[in-house]
Design a protein around this motif. Sequence first.
Motif, PDB file in Angstrom:
ATOM      1  N   LEU A  60      -5.694  -8.544   4.352  1.00  0.00           N
ATOM      2  CA  LEU A  60      -4.660  -9.088   3.474  1.00  0.00           C
ATOM      3  C   LEU A  60      -4.038 -10.346   4.061  1.00  0.00           C
ATOM      4  CD1 LEU A  60      -2.807  -8.890   1.004  1.00  0.00           C
ATOM      5  CD2 LEU A  60      -1.362  -7.309   2.295  1.00  0.00           C
ATOM      6  N   ILE A  78      -3.764   4.294  -1.105  1.00  0.00           N
ATOM      7  CA  ILE A  78      -4.937   4.369  -0.233  1.00  0.00           C
ATOM      8  C   ILE A  78      -4.949   5.746   0.430  1.00  0.00           C
ATOM      9  CG2 ILE A  78      -5.014   1.887   0.151  1.00  0.00           C
ATOM     10  CD1 ILE A  78      -3.716   2.333   2.873  1.00  0.00           C
ATOM     11  N   ILE A 109      -6.287  -6.469  -3.713  1.00  0.00           N
ATOM     12  CA  ILE A 109      -5.161  -6.222  -2.803  1.00  0.00           C
ATOM     13  C   ILE A 109      -4.097  -7.315  -2.911  1.00  0.00           C
ATOM     14  CG2 ILE A 109      -6.526  -4.873  -1.172  1.00  0.00           C
ATOM     15  CD1 ILE A 109      -6.740  -7.384   0.577  1.00  0.00           C
ATOM     16  N   CYS A 121      -4.171 -10.602  -2.333  1.00  0.00           N
ATOM     17  CA  CYS A 121      -4.079 -11.527  -1.197  1.00  0.00           C
ATOM     18  C   CYS A 121      -3.872 -12.964  -1.653  1.00  0.00           C
ATOM     19  CB  CYS A 121      -5.328 -11.428  -0.327  1.00  0.00           C
ATOM     20  SG  CYS A 121      -6.847 -12.017  -1.117  1.00  0.00           S
ATOM     21  N   PHE A 126      -7.074  -2.950   5.971  1.00  0.00           N
ATOM     22  CA  PHE A 126      -6.361  -3.636   4.896  1.00  0.00           C
ATOM     23  C   PHE A 126      -5.349  -4.666   5.390  1.00  0.00           C
ATOM     24  CE2 PHE A 126      -7.630   0.093   2.216  1.00  0.00           C
ATOM     25  CZ  PHE A 126      -8.314  -0.635   1.263  1.00  0.00           C
ATOM     26  N   TRP A 127      -4.590  -4.349   6.421  1.00  0.00           N
ATOM     27  CA  TRP A 127      -3.570  -5.293   6.889  1.00  0.00           C
ATOM     28  C   TRP A 127      -4.170  -6.614   7.382  1.00  0.00           C
ATOM     29  CZ3 TRP A 127       0.542  -1.738   9.675  1.00  0.00           C
ATOM     30  CH2 TRP A 127       1.572  -1.461   8.761  1.00  0.00           C
ATOM     31  N   PHE A 154       0.850  -1.190   0.000  1.00  0.00           N
ATOM     32  CA  PHE A 154       0.000   0.000   0.000  1.00  0.00           C
ATOM     33  C   PHE A 154       0.886   1.240   0.000  1.00  0.00           C
ATOM     34  CE2 PHE A 154      -2.118  -3.329   2.499  1.00  0.00           C
ATOM     35  CZ  PHE A 154      -3.251  -3.532   1.720  1.00  0.00           C
ATOM     36  N   ASP A 173      -6.588   3.553   7.291  1.00  0.00           N
ATOM     37  CA  ASP A 173      -7.175   2.511   6.438  1.00  0.00           C
ATOM     38  C   ASP A 173      -6.454   1.175   6.596  1.00  0.00           C
ATOM     39  OD1 ASP A 173      -9.066   4.251   5.399  1.00  0.00           O
ATOM     40  OD2 ASP A 173      -7.778   4.874   3.740  1.00  0.00           O
ATOM     41  N   GLU A 211     -12.522  -8.336  -1.334  1.00  0.00           N
ATOM     42  CA  GLU A 211     -12.920  -7.052  -1.903  1.00  0.00           C
ATOM     43  C   GLU A 211     -14.251  -7.129  -2.647  1.00  0.00           C
ATOM     44  OE1 GLU A 211     -11.093  -3.988  -1.573  1.00  0.00           O
ATOM     45  OE2 GLU A 211     -10.364  -5.313   0.011  1.00  0.00           O
TER      46      GLU A 211
END
Length: 287
Positions: free
Chosen positions: A84, A71, A140, A142, A80-81, A34, A76, A201
């Motif tokens: 992911l 981002i 993202i 993943c 996200f972390w 990111f 955020d 997502e």
Amino acid sequence: MDENSTAEEMTEFVRQLLREKFTSAEVGITGANFIIEDIGGVAITENEGNGIMSSSFPKTHIVIAGIEKIIPKLTDLDIFWPVLSSHGTGQAITVYNTIFTGPKKGNEESGPEEMHVILLDNGRTNVLKHEIQSDILACIRCGACLNACPIYKNIGGYTYEATYGGPIGSVISPFYQGFEKSAHLSYACTICGKCTEVCPEKIDLHLLLLHNRNLDVETYSKNWIFSVSMNIYKFVTLRVKFFDIGFAGLKNFFISVFAKNVFGQKRSLPPFKKSFRDQYLNKKNKL
């Protein structure tokens, strides 16, 4: 290193070998999970620590990342972390999560003396031109769709001949590498929808693959040969009696000679077998 070395000995050998390369390198190149707009930071998520060493020991740190990695806010990452890591490796959070905001300051001992961030387009703005397919830029990376995809499980990543494999690669590679080279990837899918089910997502990956096929036919592969072939195919498949003309061996011979690469070199037609009608009659006669 001895060929009979244990796993621990091999790991230690590689660790020492790579650490020397990390500590002596002049330039370190990393990606970015990111890029944080409000603080001008680069966030890297990893489990091995290679990203930290690539950015801390060398004098120059170069970050190469796609434009979709940006981002808005640092906060955020609270979403996200964990998303992911949980969808990528099943962890609550990965081992190393690092944010870089520039080269080291005057009072800091570690870190690069220079830091450069390169934002890649590489076909991404081409995706943005398409209202439906642009949803793929929310990915993202993943890897959850790869783990769920039955095609990917059977053929592996190298078969895609692209940076990204699996459903995500099948959607974006035609835009990154050109439909002329990678359109076939969008057809290597059963449209089972497993990828869409697991995507954090909520990207409708299987529908995007269908849209890619439509775009390919309407824009890139549309010619009179294709149109005539599809009309013949439609005419035959709508009339079951045509399938009973000739035995299976004759059909397979015809296909091998005249239609070997009808779906390109990446795919082949399945062999013809006895028709359902013939199988039914044979079984009935035996009874």
